[in-house]
Design an enzyme around this catalytic site. Structure first.
Site, short mmCIF file in Angstrom:
data_model
loop_
_atom_site.label_atom_id
_atom_site.label_comp_id
_atom_site.label_asym_id
_atom_site.label_seq_id
_atom_site.Cartn_x
_atom_site.Cartn_y
_atom_site.Cartn_z
N GLY A 66 0.74 -1.43 -0.20
CA GLY A 66 0.33 0.09 -0.05
C GLY A 66 1.19 1.54 -0.08
N ILE A 72 4.87 3.87 2.99
CA ILE A 72 4.58 3.01 2.10
C ILE A 72 4.67 2.20 3.36
CG2 ILE A 72 5.66 2.37 0.27
CD1 ILE A 72 7.57 3.40 -1.01
N ASP A 183 -11.89 10.46 11.10
CA ASP A 183 -12.03 10.21 9.83
C ASP A 183 -12.31 8.87 9.47
OD1 ASP A 183 -11.91 11.45 7.29
OD2 ASP A 183 -9.28 10.12 7.11
N ASP A 409 -2.66 31.06 9.64
CA ASP A 409 -1.93 30.98 10.83
C ASP A 409 -2.44 30.41 11.45
OD1 ASP A 409 -0.96 33.15 12.21
OD2 ASP A 409 -2.60 34.67 11.89
N ASP A 411 -1.10 29.79 14.40
CA ASP A 411 -0.77 30.46 16.14
C ASP A 411 -1.90 31.49 16.21
OD1 ASP A 411 0.60 32.31 14.09
OD2 ASP A 411 2.43 31.08 15.52
N ASP A 413 -1.48 34.25 15.61
CA ASP A 413 -0.29 36.14 15.59
C ASP A 413 -0.57 36.75 14.18
OD1 ASP A 413 1.21 35.12 13.65
OD2 ASP A 413 2.62 35.33 14.92
N GLU A 420 3.95 27.75 8.27
CA GLU A 420 2.51 28.37 7.94
C GLU A 420 2.77 28.61 6.27
OE1 GLU A 420 0.74 29.71 12.34
OE2 GLU A 420 1.99 30.74 10.65
N GLU A 493 -13.06 14.03 -19.78
CA GLU A 493 -13.46 13.43 -19.34
C GLU A 493 -13.39 13.07 -17.64
OE1 GLU A 493 -16.18 11.03 -22.85
OE2 GLU A 493 -14.16 10.39 -21.99
#
Length: 535
Positions: A66, A72, A183, A409, A411, A413, A420, A493
């Site tokens: 997988g 991996i 999830d 952002d 944090d 600030d 970020e 397509e």
């Protein structure tokens, strides 16, 4: 953090090629050398308390089974006992942000924390060397949930009830342990083996978090179809897992998601509206008790939504063995098959995109950040970002830039640090053009004819399908994607398929987070995220 378990088709393919050579550690190479921002080598530490440093002392790594965004997965064998496991090896080179590192660290901590449970994949060991993290866990070779449902000749409400009971029991054990999954989706449940009596197991805790009673979260994560409305409102708790399980239940009973649209914004708005369709086939044949449970799990107000314990006490679940044993019809099976098949093709294409972008995204990001950071503070503000982007030829509307800045952002600030900024860069690269889709298309179009032909599709999906149903699946994909019915898939397509329903941009988890944060802010501003009755 991606599929941790084996695809049985891989084993079939491998056996034709002879016995695979074991590899001690595929990550010992210059390709995976880790460097800091100044270019000097350094040792990144990810795990808090790994089993050891050198996985090759205890395990032999075999064939690949997988592949995900970061890692991996290999078949691995315990040298002492001969037991087979799955080993997910995550290259540190792929962990570019603090969020990526924290995701891996937390995934291992949560798997260690979870008690042994027949429906949760168990962690065996974890290793960390200079180049990679290796997570050794229980091997699941029984295939995906929907694939098995489709393979069965007779699919009934009773079968759906049995599956839902297992999924909600997993949610319950997670919540009892102070873990929010975040999830839940069909792809994250695999069967342990091929036996009819095989246990169904939850396999992926990559987005899971620890929580305390009453604690609220605001980070948007997960998969669009399964997101609860409060996730989009950025104020949620463990109730979101029951919502996601409710979405799975709806799909199990009719074959399509309850909240669907052509675009991510359309999906989000459908989730906020929370209007459930019980009119389409086969809903008239589904029991009132099943529909009642769906409604109560997909209750938009988390305070009124059933808990996992209450779901398990619902009459439809309690009487699962007495649920109607009448077939839900071939339509539902066909829809489930289509859902599963399209996921396979999209996953393959996303993998191509992710592998391409993994190299491309890193190029130039460090230099761009240093160029914009004129004061050498290690952070940039909105004006510096805007000026730097203009200088680089990127024209972004002020409002969009502000939303993007707020979304990334972390944090709060008002500036972006390097980590970020990486997220912003990834976002902008993917927004800029469809080059990555062209590259994915070209991967499938091996003879460069401008079309994906059936032989090319068969070759590309060889590792994803088992021999028993591969031709049927290939035909189903061609039937769905080839809209002009000329027997081949054009670029147009292919793009339409990739952009329908699930967002192709999810090739990057970091990007997905920022994208949905940005979308959430837009929906907040236009009033879409208000609960009914709010003013």
């Amino acid at each position: 953090m991606g599929n941790c378990c084996g695809n049985p088709s891989s084993a079939t393919n491998q056996s034709k090629q002879g016995k695979p050579k074991n590899k001690n550690n595929p990550f010992y190479s210059n390709e995976y050398a880790t460097t800091d921002r100044s270019g000097a080598g350094f040792k990144l530490s990810v795990l808090k308390d790994p089993t050891g440093h050198d996985i090759s002392l205890q395990y032999d790594l075999g064939r690949e089974v997988g592949r995900g965004e970061f890692g991996i997965t290999y078949l691995c064998t315990d040298k002492e006992t001969g037991e087979k496991y799955a080993c997910k090896s995550i290259s540190k080179k792929k962990l570019r942000t603090a969020v990526d590192i924290e995701d891996v660290r937390r995934e291992v901590e949560i798997m260690k924390h979870m008690p042994k449970h027949p429906n949760v994949v168990s962690l065996k060991d974890s290793f960390e060397d200079d180049d990679a993290v290796h997570i050794v866990m229980e091997l699941c070779e029984g295939g995906e949930l929907f694939d098995r449902i489709v393979a069965r000749g007779h699919y009934t409400e009773r079968a759906a009830a049995a599956v839902m009971k297992t999924i909600v029991e997993v949610v319950q054990i997670c919540h009892k342990q102070g873990v929010m999954h975040r999830d839940l989706k069909p792809e994250n449940f695999l069967f342990a083996n091929k036996k009819e009596t095989s246990a169904l197991k939850a396999i992926d805790f990559g987005l899971s978090v620890f929580f305390k009673p009453g604690e609220q979260f605001n980070e948007i994560v997960g998969s669009p179809y399964y997101m609860a409305p409060e996730v989009l409102r950025r104020n949620y708790g463990p109730e979101i897992d029951v919502w996601s399980a409710g979405v799975i239940l709806y799909i199990l009973l009719c074959g399509v998601p309850p909240f669907w649209a052509e675009t991510e914004q359309g999906v989000a708005q459908a989730i906020i509206r929370s209007v459930i369709d019980f009119k389409r086939d086969p809903w008239p044949r589904v029991s009132d008790s099943a529909k009642d449970l769906v409604r109560k799990m997909l209750e938009p107000d988390p305070k009124k939504r059933l808990t996992a314990a209450q779901v398990l006490e619902h009459t439809w679940i309690l009487n699962a063995k007495k649920a109607p044993n009448v077939s839900l019809g071939e339509t539902v099976k066909a829809r489930l098959k289509q859902f599963s098949v399209m996921n396979k093709l999209k996953k393959r294409a996303l993998r191509v995109i992710a592998e391409h972008l993994s190299v491309e995204e890193a190029a130039g990001i460090k230099e761009a950040f240093e160029m914009m950071d004129v004061n050498k503070r290690g952070k940039i503000n909105l004006e510096e970002l805007k000026y730097g982007l203009q200088k680089a030829g990127q024209q972004i509307a002020d409002t969009d830039l502000q939303i993007l800045m707020e979304a990334t952002d972390v944090d709060g600030d008002g500036t972006l640090n390097y980590s970020e900024f990486v997220a912003v860069s990834v976002h902008l690269k993917k927004m800029a053009n469809d080059e990555h889709l062209h590259k994915a298309f070209n991967f499938f179009d091996q003879n460069q004819s401008g079309y994906i032909e059936i032989d090319e599709l068969r070759e590309a999906l060889n590792d994803e399908l088992d021999n028993t149903s591969s031709e049927e699946v290939i035909a189903a994909i061609m039937q769905d994607v080839d809209t002009d019915k000329d027997g081949r898939i054009s670029y147009e397509e292919f793009v339409a398929m990739m952009k329908a329903g699930t967002d192709w941009r999810k090739a990057s988890r970091q990007y997905s987070r920022e994208r949905f944060n940005s979308l959430s802010l837009k929906l907040m501003r236009d009033g879409s995220l208000q609960l009914e009755g709010e003013t």
